[in-house]
Scaffold this motif. Structure first.
Motif, PDB file in Angstrom:
ATOM      1  N   PHE A 100     -15.426   3.969  -0.058  1.00 29.79           N
ATOM      2  CA  PHE A 100     -15.070   5.313  -0.504  1.00 29.79           C
ATOM      3  C   PHE A 100     -15.905   5.651  -1.740  1.00 29.79           C
ATOM      4  CE2 PHE A 100     -10.898   3.786   1.368  1.00 29.79           C
ATOM      5  CZ  PHE A 100     -11.193   4.324   2.609  1.00 29.79           C
TER       6      PHE A 100
ATOM      7  N   MET B 138      -6.262  -6.532   1.974  1.00 27.97           N
ATOM      8  CA  MET B 138      -5.106  -6.220   2.824  1.00 27.97           C
ATOM      9  C   MET B 138      -4.381  -7.492   3.265  1.00 27.97           C
ATOM     10  SD  MET B 138      -4.920  -2.910   3.184  1.00 27.97           S
ATOM     11  CE  MET B 138      -4.105  -2.414   4.702  1.00 27.97           C
TER      12      MET B 138
ATOM     13  N   TYR C 261      -4.353   3.987   6.711  1.00 28.78           N
ATOM     14  CA  TYR C 261      -4.033   5.346   6.284  1.00 28.78           C
ATOM     15  C   TYR C 261      -3.738   6.226   7.489  1.00 28.78           C
ATOM     16  CZ  TYR C 261      -5.578   4.598   1.478  1.00 28.78           C
ATOM     17  OH  TYR C 261      -5.689   4.175   0.191  1.00 28.78           O
TER      18      TYR C 261
ATOM     19  N   ARG D 241     -12.651  -5.625   0.277  1.00 26.93           N
ATOM     20  CA  ARG D 241     -11.641  -4.591   0.544  1.00 26.93           C
ATOM     21  C   ARG D 241     -10.807  -4.973   1.769  1.00 26.93           C
ATOM     22  NH1 ARG D 241     -13.321   1.565   2.022  1.00 26.93           N
ATOM     23  NH2 ARG D 241     -14.190   0.529   3.849  1.00 26.93           N
TER      24      ARG D 241
ATOM     25  N   MET E 112       3.697  15.022   1.730  1.00 26.93           N
ATOM     26  CA  MET E 112       3.262  13.832   2.456  1.00 26.93           C
ATOM     27  C   MET E 112       3.530  12.600   1.614  1.00 26.93           C
ATOM     28  SD  MET E 112      -0.838  14.457   2.380  1.00 26.93           S
ATOM     29  CE  MET E 112      -0.881  16.150   1.849  1.00 26.93           C
ATOM     30  N   THR E 113       3.969  11.557   2.259  1.00 26.77           N
ATOM     31  CA  THR E 113       4.297  10.349   1.518  1.00 26.77           C
ATOM     32  C   THR E 113       3.169   9.356   1.626  1.00 26.77           C
ATOM     33  OG1 THR E 113       5.345   9.458   3.467  1.00 26.77           O
ATOM     34  CG2 THR E 113       6.778  10.581   1.914  1.00 26.77           C
ATOM     35  N   ASP E 114       3.002   8.625   0.569  1.00 29.20           N
ATOM     36  CA  ASP E 114       1.917   7.662   0.546  1.00 29.20           C
ATOM     37  C   ASP E 114       2.394   6.262   0.868  1.00 29.20           C
ATOM     38  OD1 ASP E 114       0.910   9.524  -2.147  1.00 29.20           O
ATOM     39  OD2 ASP E 114      -0.137   9.394  -0.251  1.00 29.20           O
ATOM     40  N   VAL E 115       3.551   5.962   0.300  1.00 26.54           N
ATOM     41  CA  VAL E 115       4.025   4.600   0.437  1.00 26.54           C
ATOM     42  C   VAL E 115       4.773   4.492   1.750  1.00 26.54           C
ATOM     43  CG1 VAL E 115       5.461   2.825  -0.549  1.00 26.54           C
ATOM     44  CG2 VAL E 115       4.157   4.355  -2.028  1.00 26.54           C
ATOM     45  N   GLN E 116       4.258   3.655   2.599  1.00 25.85           N
ATOM     46  CA  GLN E 116       4.831   3.530   3.921  1.00 25.85           C
ATOM     47  C   GLN E 116       5.466   2.161   4.047  1.00 25.85           C
ATOM     48  OE1 GLN E 116       4.987   6.209   5.626  1.00 25.85           O
ATOM     49  NE2 GLN E 116       6.324   4.963   6.864  1.00 25.85           N
TER      50      GLN E 116
ATOM     51  N   GLN F 216      -2.723  11.430   4.870  1.00 27.79           N
ATOM     52  CA  GLN F 216      -3.106  10.584   3.737  1.00 27.79           C
ATOM     53  C   GLN F 216      -4.619  10.489   3.624  1.00 27.79           C
ATOM     54  OE1 GLN F 216      -1.053   6.951   4.952  1.00 27.79           O
ATOM     55  NE2 GLN F 216       0.051   6.998   3.011  1.00 27.79           N
TER      56      GLN F 216
ATOM     57  N   VAL G 193       0.459   0.988  11.379  1.00 30.77           N
ATOM     58  CA  VAL G 193       0.273   0.476  10.011  1.00 30.77           C
ATOM     59  C   VAL G 193       0.434  -1.044   9.924  1.00 30.77           C
ATOM     60  CG1 VAL G 193       1.130   0.566   7.642  1.00 30.77           C
ATOM     61  CG2 VAL G 193       0.806   2.675   8.921  1.00 30.77           C
TER      62      VAL G 193
ATOM     63  N   GLN H 173     -15.946   7.554   7.152  1.00 30.70           N
ATOM     64  CA  GLN H 173     -14.897   7.541   6.139  1.00 30.70           C
ATOM     65  C   GLN H 173     -13.520   7.586   6.799  1.00 30.70           C
ATOM     66  OE1 GLN H 173     -15.153   7.511   2.571  1.00 30.70           O
ATOM     67  NE2 GLN H 173     -17.152   6.708   3.138  1.00 30.70           N
TER      68      GLN H 173
ATOM     69  N   GLN I 147      -1.329   2.207  -1.677  1.00 27.56           N
ATOM     70  CA  GLN I 147      -0.945   3.492  -1.087  1.00 27.56           C
ATOM     71  C   GLN I 147      -0.421   3.343   0.339  1.00 27.56           C
ATOM     72  OE1 GLN I 147      -4.581   5.680  -1.586  1.00 27.56           O
ATOM     73  NE2 GLN I 147      -4.229   6.032  -3.759  1.00 27.56           N
ATOM     74  N   VAL I 148      -0.883   2.335   1.049  1.00 31.88           N
ATOM     75  CA  VAL I 148      -0.441   2.184   2.441  1.00 31.88           C
ATOM     76  C   VAL I 148       0.666   1.142   2.557  1.00 31.88           C
ATOM     77  CG1 VAL I 148      -1.139   1.529   4.773  1.00 31.88           C
ATOM     78  CG2 VAL I 148      -2.687   2.870   3.339  1.00 31.88           C
TER      79      VAL I 148
ATOM     80  N   MET J 116      -6.708   0.552  -3.412  1.00 36.35           N
ATOM     81  CA  MET J 116      -6.118   1.778  -2.848  1.00 36.35           C
ATOM     82  C   MET J 116      -5.150   1.513  -1.702  1.00 36.35           C
ATOM     83  SD  MET J 116      -9.305   4.379  -2.524  1.00 36.35           S
ATOM     84  CE  MET J 116      -8.503   5.653  -1.542  1.00 36.35           C
ATOM     85  N   ALA J 117      -5.682   0.910  -0.640  1.00 32.93           N
ATOM     86  CA  ALA J 117      -4.863   0.785   0.575  1.00 32.93           C
ATOM     87  C   ALA J 117      -3.645  -0.128   0.375  1.00 32.93           C
ATOM     88  CB  ALA J 117      -5.725   0.328   1.750  1.00 32.93           C
TER      89      ALA J 117
ATOM     90  N   ARG K 165      -2.592  -2.737  11.257  1.00 30.20           N
ATOM     91  CA  ARG K 165      -3.756  -2.591  10.371  1.00 30.20           C
ATOM     92  C   ARG K 165      -3.651  -3.552   9.195  1.00 30.20           C
ATOM     93  NH1 ARG K 165      -5.003   2.643  12.153  1.00 30.20           N
ATOM     94  NH2 ARG K 165      -5.507   2.240  14.311  1.00 30.20           N
TER      95      ARG K 165
END
Ligand SMILES: Nc1ncnc2c1ncn2[C@@H]1O[C@H](COP(=O)(O)OP(=O)(O)OP(=O)(O)O)[C@@H](O)[C@H]1O
Ligand SMILES: [Mg+2]
Lengths: 266, 266
Positions: B115, B179, A173, B175, B1-5, A177, B99, A164, B130-131, B126-127, B102
Motif C-alpha cells: 500500500f 497475519m 479486507y 506483511r 462501516m466497521t473495521d474490526v471484524q 473497508q 476473513v 491493490q 483492522q481486519v 494494518m490488516a 484469509r
C-alpha cells in the motif's frame, strides 16, 4: 510554483486591464464619476449590507451557498459513487441511472424545480421549520454537482491499480473497508484537482440562484441598478464579473499546480 | 462501516500428532474454472501436507496463478472442491465468511502490491489490527520482529516507493507473515525483480520453508524449486500433467510436454 505565480499575476493584470478598457469604452468621460458611484456600493454587493454589518447577502451569500452545496454534494456524490461501483446490479443500476439524470439536468431547471417541489416549510418534531430560498438554492445547486462528484469518485477509484484490491482482499479486507482504507486514500490526490474544478464550476453556477429569490450578488445588483439608474448597469455587471474572476482564477491556478504535482509524483 | 471484524469460527488447530500431520493441509479435487468461454482449469487435483513446500511450474497462461487464487478464495470455482484445513473454500461466498480463511492463507504477489500511502510498518500492522481486531501494541511488536527477520530493520518509517524492488518484496512477505498464516502462496514473487535482488528474496523464502511454513510457490526459478520443494506440480493448459519430488521430476520427466518445457527453461 513559480511559473504558476507568474501565470496568476499576468492573468489578474490582463483581465483587470481588459475590464478597465471595456469600462472606459462604455463610459468615456463619465468613467470617474461612475466608478466612484459603483465603488461606493461595494459593501452592499459583497455582504448584502450597506456597512458590512452582516454577511447574509451579496457575494458572501454566493460563497456560503456554494460551500454548503459542495459539502452536501460531496457526501451525496460519494454515496452515489459507491453505489455506481457496487457489485450488486440492484444497487449499481439505479445509481448509474440517478447519476445520469442529475448530470444531464440543466442547473437552472433544477433550481426552478426546487422552488416548486420543496415545500415552503416542513414539520420536524411538531415544529414548523421554514425552508428558506437559500436552502432551496443550496439543494438545487448540490443536485447536479452530486452527479459530477460521483463521476470524479468513480474515476479516482478506477485509477487505482487492481493489484491493490487483490492484495487487500487477500489480507481479509472487505469491499467497503478496501475503499476506505486502501483505495480512496490513494485516489484522493487524483480526485482533488477534479473536485476543485467542480467547485469552481459550482461557484460560477451559484449566480443562477437569483431565480430562487435568494439575496445573492445578482439580486443585490438589481436593487442597486433600480435605485441608481440604468446607466450604472454595465458598470455593476462588470464589477460582478471581476469579483467572480478574482474568486475562481486562484482556484484554477491551484488546480493546475496540484495536477502537475500529481503527475510528477507518478 | 466497521473495521474490526470478529473472527467467525475458530481456525482449525494445528495438528499435533505425527498421525494427523500426514493428512494434507490443502487439498484440491477436480477443480474447474472458466473465465467466460475459456476454460482455464480443467480438473485440477493436488494436495499439500502441513509444513510442505510445493512448487507449481508450467508455461505462461497454463493456470498457475488461477490455482493459487482458488486456494485462498480470491476467485470462485465452477466445479470441484478446495479444502484448506477445516475450510471448504468453495462454500465460502460472502466476504465476511472469507476473513478466517484469509487469516490462515496469506499471499505474496509478483508486483508486491504494497500500500503506497502507508509506511512499511503500517503495511504490516494494518490488516491484523483492522481486519483481525488484534491489539495495535501486540501487532507492532510482531511487525518489528518480522522486519528484522526479513532484514529490513530501520526501514519501518519508509514508504514503499522509497525501497528497491527486492526490499519491497521482502516487506510484502513480512506483511503476509504478520497475519500469522498457516500457508503462504507465492505467485512468481521474483519475476519482476532485477537479477541481483532475486537471491535476497529467495533467501527469505528458503528460511520460511526450513522453519516449516507451508508454502505454495509459483516460480520460474527452477534451481530454487529443485532445492526447496518437496513436490513439484507441472501444469499445462489447465491440467496438472505430472507431479513428483523434484529429484525425479527434473531428472527423468515422463510427459513429453514437461520434457519440452524443461528443455526450454533449464
Ligand atoms: N480474471 C480473469 N478474467 C479472464 N481471464 C483470465 C482471468 N485471470 C486469468 N485469465 C486467463 O486464464 C488463463 C490462465 O491464467 P493464469 O494467470 O492462471 O496463468 P499463469 O499460469 O499464472 O500464467 P503466467 O505465467 O503468465 O502468470 C490465461 O489465459 C488468462 O488470460
Ligand atoms: Mg501467473
Amino acid at each position: 510554483m513559480n511559473a504558476h505565480v507568474k501565470i496568476f499575476l499576468v492573468g489578474v493584470l490582463g483581465v483587470t486591464l481588459v475590464l478597465v478598457a471595456l469600462f472606459v469604452a462604455v463610459y468615456g468621460a463619465d468613467s470617474g464619476a461612475i466608478l466612484r458611484g459603483v465603488a461606493g456600493r461595494t459593501p452592499l454587493l459583497l455582504s448584502g449590507s450597506a456597512d458590512f454589518s452582516a454577511f447574509e447577502g451579496g457575494f458572501a451569500a454566493n460563497i456560503v451557498i456554494s460551500l454548503w452545496a459542495m459539502a452536501l454534494a460531496a457526501v451525496a456524490g460519494t454515496a452515489l459513487g459507491v453505489g455506481m461501483i457496487s457489485q450488486s446490479a440492484v444497487i449499481r443500476g439505479p445509481s448509474v441511472l440517478v447519476m445520469n439524470v442529475l448530470r444531464n439536468s440543466p442547473w437552472l431547471v433544477v433550481l426552478y424545480a426546487m422552488l416548486y417541489l420543496l415545500p415552503f416549510e416542513v414539520r420536524i418534531f411538531g415544529r414548523f421549520v421554514e425552508i428558506s430560498p437559500m436552502i432551496k438554492a443550496t439543494i438545487g445547486l448540490a443536485l447536479p454537482v452530486t452527479a459530477n462528484i460521483a463521476e470524479v469518485f468513480r474515476g479516482g477509484v478506477g485509477s487505482v491499480p487492481t493489484g491493490q484490491w487483490e492484495s487487500a482482499r487477500a489480507l481479509g479486507y472487505r469491499r467497503l473497508q478496501i475503499l476506505r482504507r486502501v483505495v480512496v486514500p490513494q485516489a484522493i490526490p487524483i480526485m482533488t484537482p477534479n473536485l476543485m474544478t467542480t467547485y469552481a464550476m459550482l461557484f460560477i453556477g451559484s449566480s443562477l440562484v437569483v431565480v430562487t429569490g435568494t439575496h445573492d450578488v445578482l439580486s443585490v445588483a438589481r436593487t442597486v441598478i433600480a435605485s441608481d439608474g440604468d446607466h450604472v448597469a454595465t458598470a455593476v455587471y462588470l464589477y460582478i464579473l471581476y469579483l467572480f474572476f478574482l474568486f475562481c482564477f486562484p482556484i484554477a491556478i491551484l488546480t493546475r499546480w496540484l495536477e502537475q504535482r500529481v503527475r510528477v509524483r507518478k | 462501516m466497521t473495521d474490526v471484524q470478529p473472527i467467525q469460527g475458530q481456525p482449525a488447530p494445528k495438528p499435533q500428532t505425527q498421525d494427523q500431520s500426514s493428512a494434507p493441509l490443502i487439498e484440491l479435487r477436480d477443480v474447474h474454472k472458466s473465465f467466460g468461454s475459456i476454460e482455464v482449469l480443467k480438473g485440477v487435483s493436488m494436495s499439500v501436507r502441513d509444513g510442505g513446500v510445493v512448487c507449481i511450474i508450467g508455461p505462461s497462461g497454463s493456470g498457475k496463478s488461477t490455482i493459487l487464487r482458488c486456494i485462498n478464495g480470491l476467485i470462485t470455482i465452477d466445479r470441484g472442491t478446495v479444502r484448506v484445513g477445516s475450510f471448504a473454500v468453495e462454500t465460502l461466498k460472502k466476504d465476511k465468511e472469507l476473513v478466517p480463511l484469509r487469516h490462515e492463507v496469506a499471499m505474496v504477489f509478483q508486483q508486491y502490491n504494497l500500500f503506497p500511502h502507508r509506511t512499511v510498518l503500517q503495511n504490516l500492522t494494518m490488516a491484523p489490527v483492522q481486519v483481525l481486531g488484534e491489539k495495535p501494541a501486540v501487532v507492532r511488536e510482531r511487525a518489528l520482529a518480522l522486519l528484522a527477520k526479513v532484514r529490513l530493520t530501520g526501514k519501518e518509517n519508509a514508504y514503499p516507493g522509497e525501497l528497491s524492488g527486492g526490499q519491497q518484496q521482502r516487506v510484502a512477505i513480512a506483511r503476509a507473515l504478520a497475519m500469522q498464516p498457516r500457508v503462504i502462496l507465492f505467485d512468481e514473487v521474483t519475476a519482476a525483480l532485477d537479477p541481483e535482488m532475486v537471491s535476497e528474496v529467495l533467501n527469505v523464502i528458503r528460511d520460511l520453508a526450513r522453519e516449516g511454513m507451508t508454502c505454495v510457490l509459483v516460480t520460474h526459478e527452477m534451481r530454487f524449486a529443485q532445492e526447496v520443494a518437496d513436490e513439484i506440480f507441472f501444469t499445462d493448459k489447465g491440467v496438472i500433467v505430472e507431479h513428483g519430488p523434484p529429484g525425479r521430476l527434473f531428472k527423468c520427466p515422463n510427459d513429453p510436454r514437461l520434457k519440452a518445457f524443461l528443455d526450454k527453461v533449464l
